[in-house]
Design an enzyme around this catalytic site. Structure first.
Site, mmCIF file in Angstrom:
data_model
loop_
_atom_site.group_PDB
_atom_site.id
_atom_site.type_symbol
_atom_site.label_atom_id
_atom_site.label_comp_id
_atom_site.label_asym_id
_atom_site.label_seq_id
_atom_site.Cartn_x
_atom_site.Cartn_y
_atom_site.Cartn_z
ATOM 1 N N ASP A 52 0.808 -1.231 0.000
ATOM 2 C CA ASP A 52 0.000 0.000 0.000
ATOM 3 C C ASP A 52 0.842 1.282 0.000
ATOM 4 O O ASP A 52 0.323 2.359 -0.261
ATOM 5 C CB ASP A 52 -0.915 0.033 1.235
ATOM 6 C CG ASP A 52 -2.026 -0.991 1.177
ATOM 7 O OD1 ASP A 52 -2.084 -1.750 0.190
ATOM 8 O OD2 ASP A 52 -2.834 -1.054 2.117
ATOM 9 N N MET B 204 -6.074 -2.893 -4.124
ATOM 10 C CA MET B 204 -5.838 -2.712 -2.694
ATOM 11 C C MET B 204 -5.434 -1.273 -2.384
ATOM 12 O O MET B 204 -4.987 -0.539 -3.276
ATOM 13 C CB MET B 204 -4.801 -3.708 -2.197
ATOM 14 C CG MET B 204 -5.400 -5.106 -2.041
ATOM 15 S SD MET B 204 -4.259 -6.254 -1.276
ATOM 16 C CE MET B 204 -5.338 -7.662 -1.015
HETATM 17 O O1 F6P Z 1 -2.060 -3.871 4.065
HETATM 18 C C1 F6P Z 1 -1.937 -4.415 2.817
HETATM 19 C C2 F6P Z 1 -3.214 -4.995 2.344
HETATM 20 O O2 F6P Z 1 -2.877 -5.488 1.121
HETATM 21 C C3 F6P Z 1 -4.424 -4.045 2.298
HETATM 22 O O3 F6P Z 1 -4.479 -3.263 1.160
HETATM 23 C C4 F6P Z 1 -5.584 -4.985 2.392
HETATM 24 O O4 F6P Z 1 -6.724 -4.339 2.903
HETATM 25 C C5 F6P Z 1 -5.071 -6.008 3.307
HETATM 26 O O5 F6P Z 1 -3.666 -6.071 3.133
HETATM 27 C C6 F6P Z 1 -5.731 -7.344 3.116
HETATM 28 O O6 F6P Z 1 -5.042 -8.306 3.839
HETATM 29 P P1 F6P Z 1 -5.599 -9.759 4.182
HETATM 30 O O7 F6P Z 1 -6.470 -10.192 3.068
HETATM 31 O O8 F6P Z 1 -4.373 -10.569 4.292
HETATM 32 O O9 F6P Z 1 -6.351 -9.619 5.429
#
Ligand code: F6P
Length: 366
Positions: free
Chosen positions: A143, A185
């Site tokens: 991000d 994301m």
């Molecule tokens: O923080 C990075 C990120 O890719 C965010 O953009 C996203 O909301 C999150 O991780 C999702 O992570 P997970 O699916 O592993 O909970």
């Protein structure tokens, strides 16, 4: 006795994690007297009833810079302060195992921990530091939302993946005269959205930093269709918010997972557009975890390697409580406290790429 470092990767995975691990180990083994260990599944490996840590040697890390993911695993769940524990009746609670972690580090003769992770992980770094544990942080997140560093590793790879996906959606949008919404994301920050929208030539770019009005998006769509001919490509961040609205998602039901799960921003936009009368065919593609998978780009391998080398050197010099950062053209360090003091968000008024995007007619829905 050898000086020992424990390396952990925390939070969501990210291309380049393995390259950091390789950088730490290769640099350490240029000198005598170091032992590096990997903690399996973030800090959970040292918190479990049966400790899971593995030795990291040059042989183990050979060729790792090319490999996505993390060989020592990661998780969003658990950690020293919210370790999930199953009760006899099958339900889950969490417990604070930070003191246990400190004791075990001492017993294992580990001098310092290198915590490779994003905002949440670096908050844990600060809490550990407050307990007297020696910590060095390495900023990770696709991000790119950690301040004090020009870039986090993983971001460039995610942008590349999103751009390639966008290019594919453009050709199918054009063939069918459709509107395509690509959701990427970006929890609090729209960096992946903005960069892939600019690289791909999107018509609309919706980021968390600029609340959008669906009617403005519809106006832009109208300019893209003449006599029902045309097509329109939109990139939206998972954390985008309509005016007077909130993010789309739900809380996790898993014990020890404090993350709010974002989902549905693209579908919500489609409904909003349909409600105000946009009658072209609208399709939504959610890129999701594709953006975090696979091989890091050359830039991310380079940055991650340099971060790994620097992280080791900080421990070697006993400069604890620091996070490595990239301030072009140098790899430097800042205190962990400074690193987490504010997020790295796009400033819509001053950001050069928002300016460039507006300059080529891109709408931000405002
Ligand atoms: O923080 C990075 C990120 O890719 C965010 O953009 C996203 O909301 C999150 O991780 C999702 O992570 P997970 O699916 O592993 O909970």
């Amino acid at each position: 006795m050898a000086r020992r470092i424990l390396v952990a990767t925390g939070g969501g995975d990210c291309p380049g994690l393995n390259a950091v691990i390789r950088g730490i180990v290769k640099r350490a083994y240029l000198e005598e007297g170091w032992e590096i260990f990997g903690c399996i599944e973030s800090f959970n490996g040292i918190l479990k009833d049966n400790i899971e840590i593995i030795p990291l040697t040059p042989k183990v890390v050979s060729g790792l810079h090319v490999k996505g993911g993390t060989i020592i695993k990661t998780t969003n769940r658990g950690g020293p302060f919210h370790f999930p524990v199953q009760q006899e009746d099958g339900t889950w609670t969490t417990e604070d195992r930070s003191e246990l972690m400190k004791r075990r580090l001492e017993n294992l003769g580990i001098e310092a921990v290198v915590n490779i992770g994003g905002d949440g992980s670096q908050r844990i770094s600060v809490a550990l530091e407050n307990m007297g544990i020696n910590v060095v942080g390495v900023p990770k997140t696709i991000d790119n939302d950690l301040a004090t560093t020009d870039f986090t590793f993983g971001f460039q790879t995610a942008v590349q993946i999103a751009t390639e996906a966008f290019d594919k959606l453009v050709t199918t949008a054009e063939s069918h005269n459709r509107i395509f919404i690509m959701e990427v994301m970006g929890r609090d920050a729209g960096w992946i959205t903005l960069h892939s929208a600019l690289a791909g030539g999107a018509d609309v770019c919706l980021i968390p930093e600029i609340p959008y009005d669906p009617r403005k998006v519809a106006e832009k769509i109208a300019t893209r269709y003449r006599d029902n001919e045309g097509f329109c490509n939109i990139v939206i961040a998972e954390g985008a918010i309509p005016f007077n609205g909130t993010v789309s998602g739900s809380s996790s039901t898993l014990a020890g997972d404090l993350h709010f799960k974002l989902h549905g921003a693209g579908d919500r936009l489609r409904s909003e557009l349909e409600e105000i009368g946009v009658d072209h065919d609208i399709r939504v593609t959610v890129l999701g975890h594709l953006q975090r998978g696979g091989t890091p780009t050359a830039f991310d391998r380079i940055l991650a390697t340099a971060f790994g080398v620097k992280a080791f050197e900080l421990v070697k010099d006993r400069k604890y409580g620091q996070m490595v950062v990239y301030r072009q053209p140098d790899i430097l360090h800042v205190s962990l406290r400074e690193a987490i003091s504010q997020p790295n968000l796009i400033d819509p008024k001053t950001n050069a790429f928002v300016h460039a995007a507006r300059g080529v007619g891109m709408s931000f829905g405002d």
